[in-house]
Design a protein around this motif. Structure first.
Motif, PDB file in Angstrom:
ATOM      1  N   GLU A   1      37.879  -8.929  18.370  1.00  0.00           N
ATOM      2  CA  GLU A   1      37.980  -9.089  19.823  1.00  0.00           C
ATOM      3  C   GLU A   1      39.465  -9.169  20.179  1.00  0.00           C
ATOM      4  N   VAL A   2      39.958  -8.138  20.835  1.00  0.00           N
ATOM      5  CA  VAL A   2      41.349  -8.098  21.282  1.00  0.00           C
ATOM      6  C   VAL A   2      41.344  -7.711  22.751  1.00  0.00           C
ATOM      7  N   ILE A   3      41.777  -8.620  23.603  1.00  0.00           N
ATOM      8  CA  ILE A   3      41.766  -8.387  25.043  1.00  0.00           C
ATOM      9  C   ILE A   3      43.020  -7.646  25.472  1.00  0.00           C
ATOM     10  N   HIS A   4      44.131  -7.999  24.864  1.00  0.00           N
ATOM     11  CA  HIS A   4      45.400  -7.345  25.202  1.00  0.00           C
ATOM     12  C   HIS A   4      46.278  -7.354  23.954  1.00  0.00           C
ATOM     13  N   GLY A   5      47.320  -6.547  23.974  1.00  0.00           N
ATOM     14  CA  GLY A   5      48.215  -6.492  22.828  1.00  0.00           C
ATOM     15  C   GLY A   5      48.365  -5.068  22.322  1.00  0.00           C
ATOM     16  N   ASP A   6      49.078  -4.930  21.228  1.00  0.00           N
ATOM     17  CA  ASP A   6      49.348  -3.630  20.614  1.00  0.00           C
ATOM     18  C   ASP A   6      48.197  -3.300  19.669  1.00  0.00           C
ATOM     19  N   TYR A   7      47.205  -2.563  20.187  1.00  0.00           N
ATOM     20  CA  TYR A   7      46.002  -2.275  19.405  1.00  0.00           C
ATOM     21  C   TYR A   7      46.335  -1.628  18.061  1.00  0.00           C
ATOM     22  N   LEU A   8      47.181  -0.624  18.072  1.00  0.00           N
ATOM     23  CA  LEU A   8      47.486   0.116  16.852  1.00  0.00           C
ATOM     24  C   LEU A   8      48.159  -0.783  15.810  1.00  0.00           C
ATOM     25  N   LYS A   9      49.069  -1.615  16.259  1.00  0.00           N
ATOM     26  CA  LYS A   9      49.758  -2.520  15.347  1.00  0.00           C
ATOM     27  C   LYS A   9      48.793  -3.546  14.773  1.00  0.00           C
ATOM     28  N   ILE A  10      47.902  -4.057  15.615  1.00  0.00           N
ATOM     29  CA  ILE A  10      46.944  -5.062  15.155  1.00  0.00           C
ATOM     30  C   ILE A  10      46.027  -4.488  14.089  1.00  0.00           C
ATOM     31  N   VAL A  11      45.515  -3.275  14.315  1.00  0.00           N
ATOM     32  CA  VAL A  11      44.633  -2.646  13.324  1.00  0.00           C
ATOM     33  C   VAL A  11      45.377  -2.435  12.009  1.00  0.00           C
ATOM     34  N   GLU A  12      46.601  -1.955  12.109  1.00  0.00           N
ATOM     35  CA  GLU A  12      47.379  -1.680  10.901  1.00  0.00           C
ATOM     36  C   GLU A  12      47.673  -2.952  10.123  1.00  0.00           C
ATOM     37  N   GLU A  13      48.067  -4.018  10.817  1.00  0.00           N
ATOM     38  CA  GLU A  13      48.498  -5.238  10.128  1.00  0.00           C
ATOM     39  C   GLU A  13      47.336  -6.097   9.652  1.00  0.00           C
ATOM     40  N   THR A  14      46.202  -6.040  10.348  1.00  0.00           N
ATOM     41  CA  THR A  14      45.072  -6.909   9.989  1.00  0.00           C
ATOM     42  C   THR A  14      44.072  -6.237   9.062  1.00  0.00           C
ATOM     43  N   THR A  15      44.010  -4.916   9.045  1.00  0.00           N
ATOM     44  CA  THR A  15      43.001  -4.090   8.357  1.00  0.00           C
ATOM     45  C   THR A  15      41.622  -4.235   8.983  1.00  0.00           C
ATOM     46  N   ILE A  16      41.527  -4.809  10.175  1.00  0.00           N
ATOM     47  CA  ILE A  16      40.260  -4.842  10.905  1.00  0.00           C
ATOM     48  C   ILE A  16      39.865  -3.395  11.219  1.00  0.00           C
ATOM     49  N   ASP A  17      38.575  -3.100  11.106  1.00  0.00           N
ATOM     50  CA  ASP A  17      38.107  -1.719  11.261  1.00  0.00           C
ATOM     51  C   ASP A  17      38.170  -1.210  12.692  1.00  0.00           C
ATOM     52  N   SER A  18      37.893  -2.078  13.659  1.00  0.00           N
ATOM     53  CA  SER A  18      37.799  -1.650  15.052  1.00  0.00           C
ATOM     54  C   SER A  18      38.158  -2.813  15.966  1.00  0.00           C
ATOM     55  N   LEU A  19      38.513  -2.486  17.207  1.00  0.00           N
ATOM     56  CA  LEU A  19      38.847  -3.500  18.200  1.00  0.00           C
ATOM     57  C   LEU A  19      38.059  -3.247  19.475  1.00  0.00           C
ATOM     58  N   THR A  20      37.821  -4.298  20.233  1.00  0.00           N
ATOM     59  CA  THR A  20      37.167  -4.182  21.533  1.00  0.00           C
ATOM     60  C   THR A  20      38.112  -3.498  22.514  1.00  0.00           C
ATOM     61  N   GLN A  21      37.651  -2.425  23.153  1.00  0.00           N
ATOM     62  CA  GLN A  21      38.533  -1.615  23.993  1.00  0.00           C
ATOM     63  C   GLN A  21      38.518  -2.130  25.433  1.00  0.00           C
ATOM     64  N   TYR A  22      39.215  -3.233  25.663  1.00  0.00           N
ATOM     65  CA  TYR A  22      39.269  -3.831  26.995  1.00  0.00           C
ATOM     66  C   TYR A  22      40.039  -2.968  27.989  1.00  0.00           C
ATOM     67  N   GLU A  23      41.019  -2.220  27.532  1.00  0.00           N
ATOM     68  CA  GLU A  23      41.758  -1.351  28.453  1.00  0.00           C
ATOM     69  C   GLU A  23      40.810  -0.332  29.099  1.00  0.00           C
ATOM     70  N   LEU A  24      39.947   0.261  28.291  1.00  0.00           N
ATOM     71  CA  LEU A  24      39.014   1.255  28.812  1.00  0.00           C
ATOM     72  C   LEU A  24      37.976   0.605  29.716  1.00  0.00           C
ATOM     73  N   TRP A  25      37.479  -0.558  29.315  1.00  0.00           N
ATOM     74  CA  TRP A  25      36.519  -1.303  30.155  1.00  0.00           C
ATOM     75  C   TRP A  25      37.080  -1.530  31.547  1.00  0.00           C
ATOM     76  N   LYS A  26      38.307  -2.030  31.612  1.00  0.00           N
ATOM     77  CA  LYS A  26      38.907  -2.332  32.907  1.00  0.00           C
ATOM     78  C   LYS A  26      39.093  -1.062  33.734  1.00  0.00           C
ATOM     79  N   ALA A  27      39.548   0.007  33.087  1.00  0.00           N
ATOM     80  CA  ALA A  27      39.811   1.248  33.811  1.00  0.00           C
ATOM     81  C   ALA A  27      38.523   1.858  34.362  1.00  0.00           C
TER      82      ALA A  27
END
Length: 401
Positions: A204-230
């Motif tokens: 669950e990532v509401i805001h932040g650098d999605y690409l950096k978070i995935v790379e540094e954490t090795t989490i497979d996927s993130l919640t796409q809040y940017e798209l939800w809001k748009a």
């Protein structure tokens, strides 16, 4: 099925269990335990009929109130039932071919958790301290932040994840993943994957650098809040320029991972309350874009509910499910759209990791394409003067609304 296959092939039906079964949340008196989880078993067939292939569950651990204030990670909340109830639930889900994703509340615990009192008594422990008090998370006085630098916390969370994976879970949604140090996720997930290499982890990532978070954490996927809001904002304000910008960002994310996409969840105002009759257009957007989509329970039949600002802020978002599963009356229109969308998606799983490009846009409309190999989807979404959608897959028109 690997984690990437789950992301590619799954549409989740997202449930908030304590609310869906009508369990007491705040006004708890006496022994309020019960076998309420079994109320959800008939709804598993409903989810399957809707076209979903996975159940995304909100918190099921023993907690003080709303589920995100954990008391015992290894026990099913007594308000939902016991170990036998969980076994029956898992068995029914697996019989229907449904994956199960659990909500891992690993950033914090409830202040009544014994880890808090033990830490306060010793002056140190598994919970962070702020003087004579636990460190509260984002101003929530009922929540205490775990000390993610502690080896004991890492061992605890690894044990919890393995425990529930052994009991039938296939995936974890990592609550408030953005608040937890990246190395904590990297190290704990590495250990869990040694035993469960196919487990899926969604942060669950509401805001932040999605690409950096995935790379540094090795989490497979993130919640796409940017798209939800748009999506909801563009429909509400008749501003497809905002959506176009978000779609271009979305494609950048999709080049590195498959985002978990949604237009509703347990924390946000219902899509039907945000955009009214355009909720069906929002559904078409969700299912024609790359990602791993989820449907928040009730959105498929037009549930409404606005997020509030007090202790009961989320009550309208987390209602009990009705006794009857029948879809009737005004619910049939939006339900039909969702059914058509899930059917289309299940027949075209290549959309999950397709390449997205915006073809053109104005305030009132947008056109985009999703391509993957020899397959192509082209969509034209029109809001004014009359709302309409025109979707073609490999040149064949689809009737989604």
């Amino acid at each position: 099925m690997t984690a990437q296959q789950i992301l590619t092939e799954t549409t989740w039906w997202h449930l908030y269990p304590l609310g869906a079964v009508g369990a007491p949340i705040r006004d708890r008196q006496g022994d309020d335990s019960g076998h309420r989880l079994r109320k959800l078993i008939p709804w598993l067939s409903y989810a399957k009929e809707l076209g979903c292939s996975g159940i995304l569950l909100g918190p099921i651990f023993t907690s003080t109130a709303h589920g995100y204030d954990t008391l015992d990670y290894f026990e099913l909340d007594p308000r939902l039932g016991d170990a036998k109830d969980w076994q029956v639930f898992v068995s029914e889900a697996k019989t229907l071919g449904l994956k199960i994703c659990l909500d891992g509340v690993f950033n914090h615990v409830g202040v009544q958790n014994k880890l808090v009192s033990e830490s306060l008594s010793a002056g140190h422990g598994l919970v962070k301290l702020a003087g004579p008090n636990p460190q509260h998370w984002e101003g929530n006085l009922d929540l205490a932040v775990l000390d993610h630098d502690s080896p004991e916390v890492k061992e605890l969370i690894i044990s919890v994840m393995k425990h529930w994976l052994a009991l039938g879970a296939d995936a974890w949604r990592l609550d408030a993943a953005y608040s937890v140090p990246a190395d904590f996720w990297r190290e704990t997930l590495s250990e869990v994957r040694k035993e469960y290499p196919d487990a899926l982890f969604i942060g669950e990532v509401i805001h932040g650098d999605y690409l950096k978070i995935v790379e540094e954490t090795t989490i497979d996927s993130l919640t796409q809040y940017e798209l939800w809001k748009a999506i909801w904002s563009s429909l509400k304000e008749t501003n497809m320029w905002e959506l176009a910008h978000a779609l271009e960002r979305h494609q950048q994310f999709c080049e590195s991972f498959i985002p978990q996409t949604f237009i509703g969840n347990h924390d946000v105002t219902r899509i039907a309350s945000q955009v009214g009759e355009l909720a069906n257009v929002a559904a078409v957007l969700l299912f024609t874009l790359p990602g791993c989509p989820s449907i928040y329970y009730g959105d498929e039949v037009g549930y409404v509910g606005a997020k509030g600002a007090d202790l009961s802020a989320d009550d309208a978002l987390r209602p009990p499910l009705p006794d009857s599963i029948e879809v009737a009356g005004e619910q049939q229109g939006i339900y039909s759209t969702y059914k058509k969308c899930t059917s289309m998606r299940n027949a075209n799983t290549w959309l999950s990791n397709g390449k997205l490009s915006v073809l053109d846009k104005q305030n009132e409309w947008i056109s985009y394409r999703v391509e993957n190999g020899d397959n192509s989807l082209v969509a034209h979404i029109q809001l004014s003067p009359e709302a309409s959608v025109d979707v073609k897959i490999n040149g064949v028109p689809l009737e989604l609304i």
